[in-house]
Each structure stands twice: as structure tokens, then as C-alpha cells.
Scaffold this motif. Sequence first.
Motif, PDB file in Angstrom:
ATOM      1  N   SER A 314      63.326  74.548  54.164  1.00 17.53           N
ATOM      2  CA  SER A 314      64.246  73.807  53.215  1.00 17.53           C
ATOM      3  C   SER A 314      63.930  73.920  51.769  1.00 17.53           C
ATOM      4  N   HIS A 315      64.912  73.564  50.905  1.00 19.07           N
ATOM      5  CA  HIS A 315      64.459  73.726  49.515  1.00 19.07           C
ATOM      6  C   HIS A 315      63.784  72.275  49.334  1.00 19.07           C
ATOM      7  N   ILE A 316      63.854  71.264  50.426  1.00 16.75           N
ATOM      8  CA  ILE A 316      63.033  70.039  50.000  1.00 16.75           C
ATOM      9  C   ILE A 316      61.731  70.311  50.322  1.00 16.75           C
ATOM     10  N   ASP A 317      61.301  71.513  50.875  1.00 13.30           N
ATOM     11  CA  ASP A 317      59.657  71.819  50.853  1.00 13.30           C
ATOM     12  C   ASP A 317      59.161  71.714  49.684  1.00 13.30           C
ATOM     13  N   TYR A 318      59.800  72.236  48.628  1.00  7.75           N
ATOM     14  CA  TYR A 318      58.963  72.402  47.620  1.00  7.75           C
ATOM     15  C   TYR A 318      58.585  71.091  46.991  1.00  7.75           C
ATOM     16  N   LEU A 319      59.637  70.058  47.007  1.00  5.68           N
ATOM     17  CA  LEU A 319      59.310  68.652  46.455  1.00  5.68           C
ATOM     18  C   LEU A 319      58.425  68.062  47.400  1.00  5.68           C
ATOM     19  N   LEU A 321      56.043  68.741  49.762  1.00  6.11           N
ATOM     20  CA  LEU A 321      54.538  69.048  49.585  1.00  6.11           C
ATOM     21  C   LEU A 321      53.920  68.438  48.551  1.00  6.11           C
ATOM     22  N   SER A 322      54.420  68.645  46.968  1.00  7.13           N
ATOM     23  CA  SER A 322      53.852  68.256  45.977  1.00  7.13           C
ATOM     24  C   SER A 322      53.861  66.670  45.992  1.00  7.13           C
ATOM     25  N   TYR A 323      54.847  65.964  46.291  1.00 13.91           N
ATOM     26  CA  TYR A 323      54.988  64.650  46.466  1.00 13.91           C
ATOM     27  C   TYR A 323      53.730  64.017  47.345  1.00 13.91           C
ATOM     28  N   THR A 327      50.831  61.719  45.846  1.00 12.26           N
ATOM     29  CA  THR A 327      50.736  60.328  46.409  1.00 12.26           C
ATOM     30  C   THR A 327      49.257  60.398  47.084  1.00 12.26           C
ATOM     31  N   LYS A 328      48.510  61.096  47.742  1.00 11.12           N
ATOM     32  CA  LYS A 328      47.341  61.039  48.123  1.00 11.12           C
ATOM     33  C   LYS A 328      46.128  61.325  47.243  1.00 11.12           C
ATOM     34  N   GLY A 329      46.480  61.450  45.944  1.00  9.34           N
ATOM     35  CA  GLY A 329      45.450  61.201  44.719  1.00  9.34           C
ATOM     36  C   GLY A 329      45.045  62.498  44.400  1.00  9.34           C
ATOM     37  N   LEU A 330      45.868  63.701  44.771  1.00  8.79           N
ATOM     38  CA  LEU A 330      45.297  64.941  44.195  1.00  8.79           C
ATOM     39  C   LEU A 330      46.383  65.597  43.237  1.00  8.79           C
ATOM     40  N   MET A 331      45.932  66.723  42.650  1.00 11.43           N
ATOM     41  CA  MET A 331      46.866  67.343  41.818  1.00 11.43           C
ATOM     42  C   MET A 331      47.744  68.058  42.499  1.00 11.43           C
ATOM     43  N   PRO A 332      49.196  67.857  42.247  1.00 11.35           N
ATOM     44  CA  PRO A 332      50.204  68.516  42.913  1.00 11.35           C
ATOM     45  C   PRO A 332      50.103  70.169  42.533  1.00 11.35           C
ATOM     46  N   PRO A 333      50.404  71.250  43.375  1.00 12.56           N
ATOM     47  CA  PRO A 333      50.043  72.603  43.291  1.00 12.56           C
ATOM     48  C   PRO A 333      51.125  73.180  42.189  1.00 12.56           C
ATOM     49  N   HIS A 334      50.749  74.275  41.388  1.00 10.54           N
ATOM     50  CA  HIS A 334      51.655  74.893  41.021  1.00 10.54           C
ATOM     51  C   HIS A 334      52.415  75.777  41.903  1.00 10.54           C
ATOM     52  N   ILE A 335      53.741  75.985  42.001  1.00  8.09           N
ATOM     53  CA  ILE A 335      54.831  76.329  42.942  1.00  8.09           C
ATOM     54  C   ILE A 335      55.342  77.746  42.457  1.00  8.09           C
ATOM     55  N   ALA A 336      54.975  78.698  43.369  1.00 12.00           N
ATOM     56  CA  ALA A 336      55.847  80.060  43.048  1.00 12.00           C
ATOM     57  C   ALA A 336      57.398  79.863  43.448  1.00 12.00           C
ATOM     58  N   ALA A 337      58.383  79.666  42.720  1.00 12.86           N
ATOM     59  CA  ALA A 337      59.596  79.613  42.929  1.00 12.86           C
ATOM     60  C   ALA A 337      60.330  80.914  42.587  1.00 12.86           C
ATOM     61  N   GLY A 338      61.443  81.298  43.271  1.00 13.01           N
ATOM     62  CA  GLY A 338      62.395  82.201  43.008  1.00 13.01           C
ATOM     63  C   GLY A 338      62.980  82.282  41.622  1.00 13.01           C
ATOM     64  N   GLU A 387      50.811  76.860  45.501  1.00 12.06           N
ATOM     65  CA  GLU A 387      51.666  76.692  46.358  1.00 12.06           C
ATOM     66  C   GLU A 387      52.682  77.997  46.730  1.00 12.06           C
ATOM     67  N   TYR A 388      52.648  78.954  47.661  1.00 12.70           N
ATOM     68  CA  TYR A 388      53.657  79.706  47.798  1.00 12.70           C
ATOM     69  C   TYR A 388      54.008  79.973  49.276  1.00 12.70           C
ATOM     70  N   PHE A 389      55.405  80.411  49.524  1.00  6.93           N
ATOM     71  CA  PHE A 389      55.863  80.747  51.012  1.00  6.93           C
ATOM     72  C   PHE A 389      55.563  82.075  51.264  1.00  6.93           C
ATOM     73  N   ILE A 390      54.853  82.534  52.262  1.00  7.37           N
ATOM     74  CA  ILE A 390      54.860  83.659  52.448  1.00  7.37           C
ATOM     75  C   ILE A 390      55.816  84.430  53.463  1.00  7.37           C
TER      76      ILE A 390
END
Length: 839
Positions: A314-319, A321-323, A327-338, A387-390
Motif C-alpha cells: 500500500s502507499h501507506i507503506d512509505y509512511l 515504516l519511517s514512522y 518512534t523507535k529512536g532511529l533516523m527514518p530512511p531515505h525512501i526511493a519513490a516513483g 528504503e526501497y521496494f524490490i
Amino acid sequence: MANWFGIDRLFSSTSRKALNTWVDPQITPASADELYLNPEQPIVYVLQSPSFSNLLVADEAAQRLGLHRPTEAIDSHLLQEKQSFFYLTQETTQLSAQKNRFEYPERFVRLIEAVKNNDNLDIQLVPVTIFWGRSPDKEDSLFKIMFSDSWATPNALKQLVTVALNGHQTFVKFGLPLSVRGLMTAEMSSSLALRKISRVLRVHFRRQREMAIGPDLSHRRNLMHSILQSQAVREAITLESTEQQISPELLEEKARAYVNEIAADYSYQVIRGLQITLNWLWNRLYDGVDVHHFDTVTNVAQDHEVIYVPCHRSHIDYLLLSYVVFTKGLMPPHIAAGANLNMPLVGSILRRGGAFFLKRSFKGNHIYTAVFTEYLHLITTKGFPIEYFIEGGRSRTGRLLPPKTGMLAMTVKSYLRDHSRPIVFVPTYIGYERLMEGSTYIGELRGAAKEQESIWQIVQTTRKIEKIFGKVHLSFGEPIYLTELLNQENPQWQSTPFDAKLKLPWLNRSVDKLANIINTHINQTAVINPITLLSLALLSTPNHAIDEDVLVKQLNLYKTLAQKVPYHSRIKMTELNGAQMIDYGVQLKAIRCVHHPLGDLICVADNQAVFLTYFRNNVLHLFVMPSLVACLMQHNGQLLREQIYQVISSLYPYLQSELFLTWSQEQVEILVNQHIDALIETGILTHQDNLIFAPHPNTEEYAQLVILGEAVKETLERYYMTTSLLTERQSGTISQKQLENLCSLLAQRLSVLYEFNSPEFFDKAIFRNFIDTLKKVGLLQSDEQGLLHFDHRLNEIGTQANLVLRVETQHTIQQITNVSDDDIAEAMAALERKEKKRK
């Protein structure tokens, strides 16, 4: 002096009470046991730079964990110190710290000397990292975000404001202890030991900060300059200038525009602002976001470049995983987006949230290819998580899609150029209980054109915000270390200079192997939720309805089998029992209860049957083996163990390729026997020595066996349809593309005539994968014209169909695949016209 000491203690005590009243830190780890401290040796805490508020927060956090506190004295016969901490640097600015990096705190010097002079003493240095504003699940003010931690060292006034605004959003992390003696050698001088341990601590603090807020960002102009001056981009500009007769200056402007089009423009303020919005959104959409195995990420993030490779549902996936990462205290990833998501307003927000954009195809565009490759290399080597979706796009069927290897290949090539920072891939399973895009997916599978993303589409999506979508599950899989994989394929790769212009067969093998392992690891960490089990059971019943008591037993049977023969240790399963799962499904309106005097019936809710196939497919791989055993026993009544194994073994390569199953071919025999034994233990099957018996048709156990076996039948029907069509047409008469299209058309017809109208049954990609596997195992070959050739061995699949499919089903498939050349030509022409119209 005594009076001043009393005033100092009074001030400290007052400050501590005030700070503890206001500050509520989130502490990692949650238990002191996770630090593995030696109670026989003293503990000394290390803070990065002078900060009274940080010291008090660390002191309070240590007390909550039941540890010796930093402000307490060390008093033993081996070591005496008034307090148990020191600041690594005495400076508050990076410039002054750099100038004085070889000046060490007095207590630090004394500790090193004490260990050096006493063979029985060791000291455990525990680094403490503190972030103000790094507990995002509680932030609710954009003003507070301005005073959250960044790479800049705050002055006293800003620190005071930060404490006031972010006291309830403070993150404290205790690092694993460092043994002073373990970092020294007997002949090492004190000055060398100080320098070495300081360097280790500096690296630790830098990596903790990188994990939480990312590497120190270079100015955008520096990034632009680095990419434009890279050798690959300069060569691409020269090549295109020569070929197109365009001035290099104009092409450099074109490359500059590509950088601006591609690159993320990361903003901590936007990230935290998005977190506030998303926290509101999740609370309205979902009953909760369950996260599993996140320790996998924290264990590797400090020392590795992390690349998240989730499934794409889903498009929700992008948001999402970063969320979760944030919230776990790590830097959210740079996301490869179309590039299709780079819409006005939305694209700008996504870009500042870490998205970088790429076109679907780089073919023929040398400059764009070079710019994107250099950008990916730059953010990878600088340590930004990615982050990217293979799979390339969102799955419309709930199955994992065959991987697209473009991004993987670029990542591996980047690592071959510079492998100073090891790369680890973290496969991630994302599971929903309802989907926003469900109706859109069904339409696309039925042939509708893919909807283009737009602002209007987003506005329409907001209309669904008040609907209930159940829970969402994120489960992090077993990490894949790139160095280990490359060593397996080519042990000499590190000693061989990499040339991007050379074609390396071992590199292509490595990328393909990596892609397959990623998908396999995603499936290894799947989550069995109530909706997936309800879908699995109800879609295996006639008219998708069943007696409630029977359904309860079937759901419990699925759970029992999953526990007796675990697919993988990372699989998570709902704790609800069968009756509770039914109540949950009714609550989500996926199913409904029909009350009846002879016993209540459970049915699929109106218009939900097709949607439920999506969730069944999320976990089909987990139950394919017991389903195959059940299917064979249902149709044959009795079989030898060896016969069951032989049939399943021959089908396994196709199932493994389609469902990314975790077992090797050599493990199949053991696995089959384990599932047979599990079904015997549950009373579904019986046995006499190696002869296995199905239950009597009029028993409850037989009904359970039938439902269990139905899950795999659609897959077997597709296999039989494909081979029947091939053998009917004869060798060398049809191309792969024609076969894929024809199989999809005939499956669609079969689905409408004899089954419920399930679009995933005739998904062309599934047929393509089966045909590709037939070619891999040598049963199909393509000639120069692309026509498919085969021999008598292909008929063996048809022979095995007699053991797993009803005679009526086989006759139906044979009848529907018996089409004339004219019918095929007409169907292909109609399909081409439809494709042109869609484009």
C-alpha cells in the motif's frame, strides 16, 4: 569552602527535583540486565559534552534501572572517585573540541592510570547518549521541534528552552559497557590508551547520533557539486555532447536539474511535523501498529549502512515504516519513490521527509543514469539509511511479486566501489487487515487502467479516514550482510578493482541471489493475523459459508499446525482462539454471522470475497505444505509416505519460485514427513506403518481435511491449465507472451464460469513466473523466434494432476484449453486492441 559546597549540593538537589518533576525520559534498554554489566568491577558513565541537565537526566535514568548512579562515589580498595562519570570533551563547540581533542578530563586520566597500575582492576565505561525531543510518539508541537536535538551543540539558553519544551520527549540510551583493560595492552602507554579509548567513544557517540538523527548533512550545494564533478557524470556529459552535438554547459545544466529532481531535501522539522500528523492518522485508521523484531535493526544500525527492503502492499507503506523507525529512536530512511509521487505540494513534503524520486526507466538517458547512480552512491557511503521496494510496485494480489533488481544492482555496484561501511539489508514484512486501495487493485487486475496518482486521489482517500482498518503489523526479518553474500559468489572481489563498464557474470548472479533471499526472508517473518486465517478457511468452503462450530475448529487446526511445524522462528501468530477470531472478523465487517435454529453460520460479508483473497495470499506460503498433503489424501484415500513425498517434491520447484518458500529441495522429504506426522497427531490422518489413510468422508475430520486441501488447488489448476494448453498447441507453435496472455484469458473465463470471480486467479504475472520456472528446470526452451519447445517430460505434470485434482476439474480445464487457431488469433487481436486503448 564548606559553605560553598553546601550551596552547590542544595542547588543540585533543587535542580534534580525540578528536572525530575518535568522530565520523563524514554530509557533504552528497558532493563539493566541487557547491559551485561560485571557487578565485580566499577562502572563509570561517559557523557559526550558538559551539560548539567544531561547529567541529572542520566543520573535519574540510572536510578530507574537500579544501577550505580553517575553522581555517586566509587569507594573500593582499588579505586576511589567522588563521582562516577566524566565528560568526554570539556568543550561545547565542535571547533574548540577539534582543537583540544588530545586534552582529556582529569578523572579519565586517573582511571586509565589506575587500571594500568593495578592488574586486578578493570573499569566498565558506559557511554550515555541523550536526545531532547527524540520520543516522537508524544510530540504535539511544531514549536518544540525547533528545540529538538540536531548536530549543533546547544548553548546554555537553547538547552534551557529545550529542557522546558521537550522534557516529556527525552530519549536516554545506555551503551554496552567498554572494558578499559580490554582496550589496552600491557605495553601500551597511558597517552596511547587515552587516545585509543577516546577515539572509540567518539565513534560511539557519532554513530548513536547518526542512528537517531542521521549523518551531519552537507549543504545542498556541496551535494550538487560532488555529483556534477563525479567522473561518471562528466563522462556521460561528454558522451552525450559528442553524440547530440550539444554544448557541455547546457548538458551540465540538465544534469543539475536532474539532481534537483531526484535528491531528497531532508528536514528534521518536517519529519517531526509528519510524525505528529501520522500519529493522528494511525489513531483514526487502525486499532494499533504492532512491531516485531525491531531489535534486529538496533543490533545492526550502529555499525552498518542499513537498507530496508519491505514488501509493498500500500502507499501507506512509505509512511508507516519511517514512522515506526522514528518512534523507535532511529533516523527514518531515505525512501526511493516513483516520480509519479512527485506531485505539487505532496512531492515537496515527501522530499523533505526523506523521499528521493526516480523514473521508472533510465533506458537511453546516460546523464540521468549517471546522476542517479552517483546520488545513490553518495547517500549510501555517507551512512544514510535507505528504503526501497524490490517488487517494483504494489502487489495487487497479496503475494510477493518477482523482484526487480535495478536498485539492488546499483546498490551492490556502489558497494564494490567503496566498501568501507558494510551494508546490511533488512527485509521487512508489512501486513494489513484491511486495505485502502482494495477496490482499485481489483479493478486493475480485471483490466482497468492503473490510476495515476494526483491531489484529487489523495483528497478522496481522506474520506476513508473514519473507517476501521484493524491492526497493522511490521515485522523485521533476518538481516542479509552483503559482504558475506559477495564472498560466497566471488571470494576475490575485494582484491579486484571494480570497473563499472565491465559485465561481470558473478555480479549478476549475486544480485539475483540477493533479490531472491530478500523475498524469502520477508516471507520468513510474516504475521498470521485473524483476517488471514478467516480468509484461508472461508475461501476454501462452498459458497464461502460454514457452520460456526466447524469454522472454530478449522481456525484452531491452522494454529495447531503452524505451532507443530513452525515455518520459521520469526513468524508471529495471533493469540486469539477460533471463536475470538470470528468475533474480530465480524467487528471488521469482513465476515457476517447468519443466525439459524440449527446452528449459526459464518459467511463472507457482502462484496468481501474478492478482497479476502488478498489476505489469504499473505500467508498462503505458510500453509502450502500441509495443504498439499491434505489435497493428496483427500483425492486418493490412502498413499504411502514415499508417494506423497514424490509428488510434492516434483511440484516444489514451481511452488518455491512462486511463493518464495524457505526450504531447499533437499529439505522437502523431512518437511513432508513432519506435516504428515502433525496431521496424524491432530487426528486428521491415520496410519499403519508407512501407509497413510484419509478419514471417512462422513466424519468431521474429513471436512477439515477438505478445507485444508482447498488452499493450494487454485495454484495447481493454473499449473495444469498452462501445461494442458502447451501440450494441446504442441511444441514450437506459441511464444511465451502469447502463452501468458492466453492462460490469463482462459483462467478468467474459468473463474467466471466455475469459481467465484477472483481476479488474482488469472493474474498474468503468476503465469509468467510458472513459465519462467519451467524454463529454469529445463522443461521449456525458447528458440530464436521466441517460440516455446518441450518434450514428453512436460506430460508428467499432467499425470501428477490425476493425484491432486478432481476428474471433473481436469475435464473442465481440458475443455476450456481446447481452442482453435482462429479463436487464439481473434483473442490475441482483441487483447492488443485493449492494450493500445489503455495506453
